[in-house]
Design a protein around this motif. Structure first.
Motif, short mmCIF file in Angstrom:
data_model
loop_
_atom_site.label_atom_id
_atom_site.label_comp_id
_atom_site.label_asym_id
_atom_site.label_seq_id
_atom_site.Cartn_x
_atom_site.Cartn_y
_atom_site.Cartn_z
N ILE A 179 1.93 -9.23 -6.21
CA ILE A 179 1.58 -7.86 -5.81
C ILE A 179 0.74 -7.17 -6.89
N SER A 180 1.03 -7.48 -8.15
CA SER A 180 0.34 -6.79 -9.26
C SER A 180 -1.08 -7.28 -9.46
N GLY A 181 -1.37 -8.48 -9.04
CA GLY A 181 -2.72 -9.01 -9.27
C GLY A 181 -2.73 -10.44 -8.76
N CYS A 182 -2.42 -11.39 -9.65
CA CYS A 182 -2.31 -12.76 -9.18
C CYS A 182 -1.39 -13.56 -10.06
N ILE A 183 -0.77 -14.56 -9.46
CA ILE A 183 0.11 -15.46 -10.21
C ILE A 183 -0.76 -16.42 -11.01
N ASP A 195 11.08 2.98 -2.64
CA ASP A 195 10.02 3.96 -2.85
C ASP A 195 8.88 3.38 -3.70
N ILE A 196 9.23 2.68 -4.76
CA ILE A 196 8.20 2.06 -5.60
C ILE A 196 7.38 1.07 -4.78
N LEU A 197 8.06 0.23 -4.02
CA LEU A 197 7.34 -0.77 -3.22
C LEU A 197 6.39 -0.12 -2.22
N SER A 198 6.79 1.05 -1.72
CA SER A 198 5.98 1.72 -0.70
C SER A 198 4.60 2.15 -1.22
N LYS A 199 4.47 2.21 -2.54
CA LYS A 199 3.18 2.59 -3.13
C LYS A 199 2.15 1.46 -3.08
N PHE A 200 2.60 0.25 -2.76
CA PHE A 200 1.69 -0.89 -2.74
C PHE A 200 1.31 -1.26 -1.30
N PRO A 201 0.09 -1.79 -1.12
CA PRO A 201 -0.32 -2.20 0.22
C PRO A 201 0.58 -3.30 0.77
N ASP A 202 0.68 -3.35 2.09
CA ASP A 202 1.54 -4.36 2.71
C ASP A 202 1.07 -5.78 2.39
N SER A 203 2.03 -6.64 2.22
CA SER A 203 1.74 -8.06 1.98
C SER A 203 3.02 -8.85 2.20
N LEU A 204 2.87 -10.15 2.29
CA LEU A 204 4.05 -11.01 2.44
C LEU A 204 5.00 -10.83 1.26
N ALA A 205 4.41 -10.75 0.06
CA ALA A 205 5.23 -10.62 -1.16
C ALA A 205 6.00 -9.30 -1.15
#
Lengths: 322, 322
Positions: free
Chosen positions: A58-62, A296-306
């Motif tokens: 979610i932050s960038g890439c593995i 709430d924190i997760l909701s700030k990020f765009p949807d994704s499988l992760a």
């Protein structure tokens, strides 16, 4: 079942992580390898490394550093487990004999030290200086929390503040370090890193509060843990702290928690008092709070499988009953 | 007497170091502070931190990072001592009860872990990434050497290579890390850093070989260590390894080292065999070699008070008989 779903988006990385972990711990000293392969029978659900990969995704890439950082945390965690089992005098962990029980205390101390050394050594090889600070700070908090927990056993005057410091130190600090270091391997954005640091902290607190609730509410041992362990070991956790605030400390319940071994009947008496005085509901409110903070924190990020996996994880931690 | 002379050029820094060390370990958790002040009774000769300051002085200049690096090493060393005392089941160290003996094993494990955490945490705050690698590598070598030493007890087939790996890991790696990290805080010159890394290694090997010789040759316990400890504990050190190479392993001496407890008479028999077969002379040749290698490195630096102190130290380590 549910946990399999959670780790599925990062399954391939977990395979690479396992290989890397096994590679890191192997040694030319026979006894180390014997313990390594013995413990590899107890692989667990791999939620912790999965969290690292989901956060990094979610932050960038593995990347390679994410695998290394996840290994650093796993080494620290496993070292702490070996030491904890000595401290708690536990002969079994998840069905498998503990290291000090199968070998002896000196061997277990050394093996845990060896894992610690590998953890810090690997951290020092990741080209991000901050990782060393994150992992050593978590370890320091863990040690302090263990001391505090030891002191607070049988202490009926244990405060909520003490409780939160203990569970932050012994559980949440490691998850916080896991999510922060995973984010750091994936992005330079301080805002994202900070968000995931907090996310890990909330996740850890939620997990531990639920664990302490389950000790009072689970009907049967499915996870290998028996009920009312905390009462037996005279650990004053949040549900009981709340009950004391209701019934005071000048009574039979307080006396029982201060003094010698309890009979099954006495244990049930403590448990029933906690339920009657709302100790479980009160604690669950905290669990709910940390749950919504994490969501709430997760909701700030765009949807994704992760992201969906981490959402599932947070919900799972709130709703599990074993 | 002689050691006072050695530390004298850096006396003022040792005072600052002590303050910094005490500041670093203090905690708001009572039991930690109780152990801290208990152990502060056993301050020792402070040779190790003095070496840091002398090396930094010669390499460039002593600065804040030198004090921090010396503290990192002292924390690691003290953590290792607490764990070692558990491993060796020692009730006393230099006249003072050990932590696990005065408190209990869980407390001692936790306290050592706490010092380790502080060591790595402090290392991570020094703005020189390499320090983390140096200290964690030393700790890893120490753990491996402890395992190897444990395995090699009673093993009459222990080779010289095993012996050197053990003493490098358990003793020399820490001194090597001490001198290397001290030099790194004082200079960027890789040539100087590398020289002092080697210097520390030779110093540590010299120290440990002499220690193992003294176990056979000292007439009386002045240092609190009793004679023939290694024979009693069935540790096969260099003098005995050499003797076995002379007399073979199919004899009474080998049998005694393999099997149960030895009587005083039997211990004397082993010791006399070692002396008769030249085990001490042989080992002393190695001590001499490391002595001259260390002196040789110092000779490359211009004369100074600090250099003269390190020269004295190297000579002292060769000539001490207790």
């Amino acid at each position: 079942m549910e946990t399999k779903e959670i780790i599925s988006p990062v399954k391939e990385y977990l395979i690479r992580f396992n290989d890397y972990y096994q590679d890191t711990i192997k040694s030319d000293i026979t006894i180390i390898n014997e313990i390594n392969s013995y413990l590899s029978q107890r692989k667990g659900k791999q939620i912790r490394p999965a969290i690292s990969f989901l956060v990094a995704q979610i932050s960038g890439c593995i990347n390679e550093n994410t695998i290394k950082a996840a290994t650093v945390m796993e080494l620290l965690h496993n070292a702490a487990l070996v030491h904890d089992d000595i401290l708690d005098d536990s002969d079994y962990r998840r069905g498998l004999e503990t290291v000090h029980s199968k070998w002896d205390i000196p061997t277990a101390i050394l093996y845990a030290d060896y894992l610690l050394a590998l953890s810090f050594n690997l951290a020092s090889k990741i080209k991000i200086k901050k990782i060393n600070q994150i992992v050593s700070r978590a370890f320091k908090l863990m040690c302090e929390a263990e001391f505090l927990q030891k002191i607070k056993v049988r202490d009926i005057h244990t405060k909520e503040d003490d409780y939160f410091r203990i569970i932050y130190g012994k559980t949440a600090s490691l998850i916080e370090a896991t999510t922060e270091s995973a984010a750091i391997t994936a992005t330079n954005d301080k805002n994202i890193i900070n968000k995931f640091k907090k996310f890990g902290k909330y996740l850890g607190l939620l997990y531990q509060i639920q664990d302490d609730i389950i000790d009072y509410t689970s009907n049967k041992s499915v996870s290998g843990k028996s009920q009312y362990n905390d009462i037996k070991e005279k650990k004053i956790t949040l549900p009981l702290i709340h009950s004391f605030s209701k019934i005071g400390r000048d009574n039979h319940i307080a006396d029982m928690m201060k003094n010698g071994r309890l009979s099954d009947e006495e244990i049930t008496q403590v448990a029933e008092t906690v339920l009657k005085t709302g100790g479980i509901d009160y604690s669950f409110k905290y669990a709910l709070q940390y749950h919504s903070k994490a969501i709430d924190i997760l909701s700030k990020f765009p949807d994704s499988l992760a992201k969906s996996s981490l959402n599932k994880l947070v919900n799972y931690l709130l709703n599990r009953n074993q």
